[in-house]
Design a protein around this motif. Structure first.
Motif, PDB file in Angstrom:
ATOM      1  N   GLY A  55      13.397 -30.531  24.947  1.00  0.00           N
ATOM      2  CA  GLY A  55      13.786 -29.602  23.445  1.00  0.00           C
ATOM      3  C   GLY A  55      13.641 -30.576  22.041  1.00  0.00           C
ATOM      4  O   GLY A  55      12.365 -30.168  20.995  1.00  0.00           O
ATOM      5  N   ALA A  56      13.875 -31.399  22.205  1.00  0.00           N
ATOM      6  CA  ALA A  56      13.436 -31.949  21.461  1.00  0.00           C
ATOM      7  C   ALA A  56      12.155 -32.622  20.816  1.00  0.00           C
ATOM      8  O   ALA A  56      11.615 -32.585  19.894  1.00  0.00           O
ATOM      9  N   GLU A  57      12.169 -33.143  21.787  1.00  0.00           N
ATOM     10  CA  GLU A  57      10.501 -34.061  21.985  1.00  0.00           C
ATOM     11  C   GLU A  57       9.550 -32.925  21.771  1.00  0.00           C
ATOM     12  O   GLU A  57       8.401 -33.440  21.587  1.00  0.00           O
ATOM     13  N   LEU A  58       9.833 -31.575  22.193  1.00  0.00           N
ATOM     14  CA  LEU A  58       9.280 -30.878  22.319  1.00  0.00           C
ATOM     15  C   LEU A  58       9.101 -30.053  21.332  1.00  0.00           C
ATOM     16  O   LEU A  58       7.688 -29.798  20.538  1.00  0.00           O
ATOM     17  N   ALA A  59      10.187 -29.688  20.644  1.00  0.00           N
ATOM     18  CA  ALA A  59      10.435 -29.864  18.529  1.00  0.00           C
ATOM     19  C   ALA A  59       9.288 -30.289  18.314  1.00  0.00           C
ATOM     20  O   ALA A  59       8.728 -30.238  17.167  1.00  0.00           O
ATOM     21  N   ASP A  60       9.196 -31.550  17.840  1.00  0.00           N
ATOM     22  CA  ASP A  60       8.772 -32.824  17.489  1.00  0.00           C
ATOM     23  C   ASP A  60       6.827 -32.216  17.970  1.00  0.00           C
ATOM     24  O   ASP A  60       6.237 -32.704  16.622  1.00  0.00           O
ATOM     25  N   GLU A  61       6.537 -31.961  18.799  1.00  0.00           N
ATOM     26  CA  GLU A  61       5.819 -31.647  19.110  1.00  0.00           C
ATOM     27  C   GLU A  61       4.839 -30.277  18.292  1.00  0.00           C
ATOM     28  O   GLU A  61       3.366 -30.248  17.874  1.00  0.00           O
ATOM     29  N   VAL A  62       5.507 -29.078  18.594  1.00  0.00           N
ATOM     30  CA  VAL A  62       4.841 -27.475  18.520  1.00  0.00           C
ATOM     31  C   VAL A  62       5.864 -26.769  17.381  1.00  0.00           C
ATOM     32  O   VAL A  62       5.410 -26.101  16.630  1.00  0.00           O
ATOM     33  N   GLY A  63       6.024 -27.828  16.453  1.00  0.00           N
ATOM     34  CA  GLY A  63       7.666 -27.247  15.253  1.00  0.00           C
ATOM     35  C   GLY A  63       8.805 -26.571  16.564  1.00  0.00           C
ATOM     36  O   GLY A  63       8.559 -25.954  17.101  1.00  0.00           O
ATOM     37  N   PHE A  64       9.984 -26.975  14.999  1.00  0.00           N
ATOM     38  CA  PHE A  64      11.108 -26.363  15.917  1.00  0.00           C
ATOM     39  C   PHE A  64      11.066 -24.754  16.064  1.00  0.00           C
ATOM     40  O   PHE A  64      11.869 -23.991  16.656  1.00  0.00           O
ATOM     41  N   ALA A  65       9.988 -23.876  15.215  1.00  0.00           N
ATOM     42  CA  ALA A  65       9.960 -23.335  14.952  1.00  0.00           C
ATOM     43  C   ALA A  65       9.015 -22.080  16.467  1.00  0.00           C
ATOM     44  O   ALA A  65       9.733 -20.882  16.660  1.00  0.00           O
ATOM     45  N   HIS A  66       8.654 -23.312  16.775  1.00  0.00           N
ATOM     46  CA  HIS A  66       8.297 -22.721  18.111  1.00  0.00           C
ATOM     47  C   HIS A  66       8.536 -23.312  19.748  1.00  0.00           C
ATOM     48  O   HIS A  66       8.204 -23.299  20.365  1.00  0.00           O
TER      49      HIS A  66
ATOM     50  N   ALA B  20      19.500 -29.643  17.223  1.00  0.00           N
ATOM     51  CA  ALA B  20      20.241 -28.708  16.199  1.00  0.00           C
ATOM     52  C   ALA B  20      21.131 -30.796  15.554  1.00  0.00           C
ATOM     53  O   ALA B  20      21.001 -31.111  15.129  1.00  0.00           O
ATOM     54  N   VAL B  21      22.640 -30.310  16.287  1.00  0.00           N
ATOM     55  CA  VAL B  21      23.547 -31.102  16.732  1.00  0.00           C
ATOM     56  C   VAL B  21      22.423 -32.783  17.301  1.00  0.00           C
ATOM     57  O   VAL B  21      23.173 -33.596  16.647  1.00  0.00           O
ATOM     58  N   LEU B  22      21.959 -32.676  18.162  1.00  0.00           N
ATOM     59  CA  LEU B  22      21.187 -33.974  18.706  1.00  0.00           C
ATOM     60  C   LEU B  22      20.732 -34.144  17.222  1.00  0.00           C
ATOM     61  O   LEU B  22      20.746 -35.799  17.065  1.00  0.00           O
ATOM     62  N   ALA B  23      19.923 -33.406  16.483  1.00  0.00           N
ATOM     63  CA  ALA B  23      19.373 -34.290  15.198  1.00  0.00           C
ATOM     64  C   ALA B  23      19.944 -34.789  14.014  1.00  0.00           C
ATOM     65  O   ALA B  23      19.986 -35.753  13.605  1.00  0.00           O
ATOM     66  N   LEU B  24      20.730 -34.094  13.534  1.00  0.00           N
ATOM     67  CA  LEU B  24      21.529 -34.224  12.913  1.00  0.00           C
ATOM     68  C   LEU B  24      22.635 -35.779  13.221  1.00  0.00           C
ATOM     69  O   LEU B  24      23.007 -36.726  12.482  1.00  0.00           O
TER      70      LEU B  24
END
Length: 191
Positions: A16-27, A59-63
């Motif tokens: 999910g974190a990798e996907l957020a980096d590619e498509v944006g957290f909002a998506h 979010a917890v992973l990113a923090l």
């Protein structure tokens, strides 16, 4: 529902974190994540409670990642050097992981926030700013000033806000860090 072998909450959060980096957290959605890992969306619910749970876990992973990077960057430094190292770690993280950068500011419930790396990041910011000799409430104001300044600059830079003017963003970044240092160095940290 029986969990799929090899599919774990940790593996899903990383994907999910990798996907957020590619498509944006909002998506970042469970449906998009299911497509990413090659399962049907209902298969995720054996591991995640839904979209809010997925977002909170990313979010917890990113923090955690951001706090580790900032802590490593500031190790052994003080004053402007420590300030620049922590701010630079945020900027570098935002560039390398734009979706996770957005995730790191995702609202968390009180229990999740308390168990996350958020309190360690706040303690790091206070430690960096302690060298400026600020008493309360100025110390809290300084933490907020640093956070707001770094967040604002990095967000504008990522959106291309500085791309069409001179001086370049790198020069402005150094100017901003110098201005923060000068402000915090004044007696009481007052401008």
């Amino acid at each position: 529902m029986t969990p799929r072998p090899g599919l774990t909450p940790d593996a899903l959060v990383r994907a999910g974190a990798e996907l957020a980096d590619e498509v944006g957290f909002a998506h970042l959605t469970p449906s998009a994540l299911a497509r990413r890992v090659g399962v049907r969306p209902p298969s995720l619910y054996a591991h995640l409670a839904g979209a809010d749970d997925l977002r909170a876990r990313v979010a917890v992973l990113a923090l955690g990642e951001l706090t580790e990077a900032a802590t490593d960057a500031a190790a052994g430094l003080a004053g402007r050097d420590a300030l620049a190292a922590v701010a630079g770690a945020h900027r570098d993280y935002a560039r390398a992981h734009p979706g996770r950068w957005d995730a790191a500011r995702h609202p968390l419930d009180d229990a999740t926030a308390a168990a996350s790396a958020g309190p360690r990041m706040a303690a790091l910011m206070r430690a960096v700013l302690r060298g400026y000799g600020l008493a309360e409430p100025d110390a809290t104001h300084a933490v907020r000033l640093l956070g707001a300044t770094v967040h604002g600059f990095v967000t504008l830079e990522a959106a291309g806000g500085f791309a069409h003017s001179e001086p370049g963003a790198a020069a402005s970044w150094e100017w901003v860090l110098d201005a923060l240092d000068r402000t915090l160095t004044r007696p009481g940290g007052t401008p």
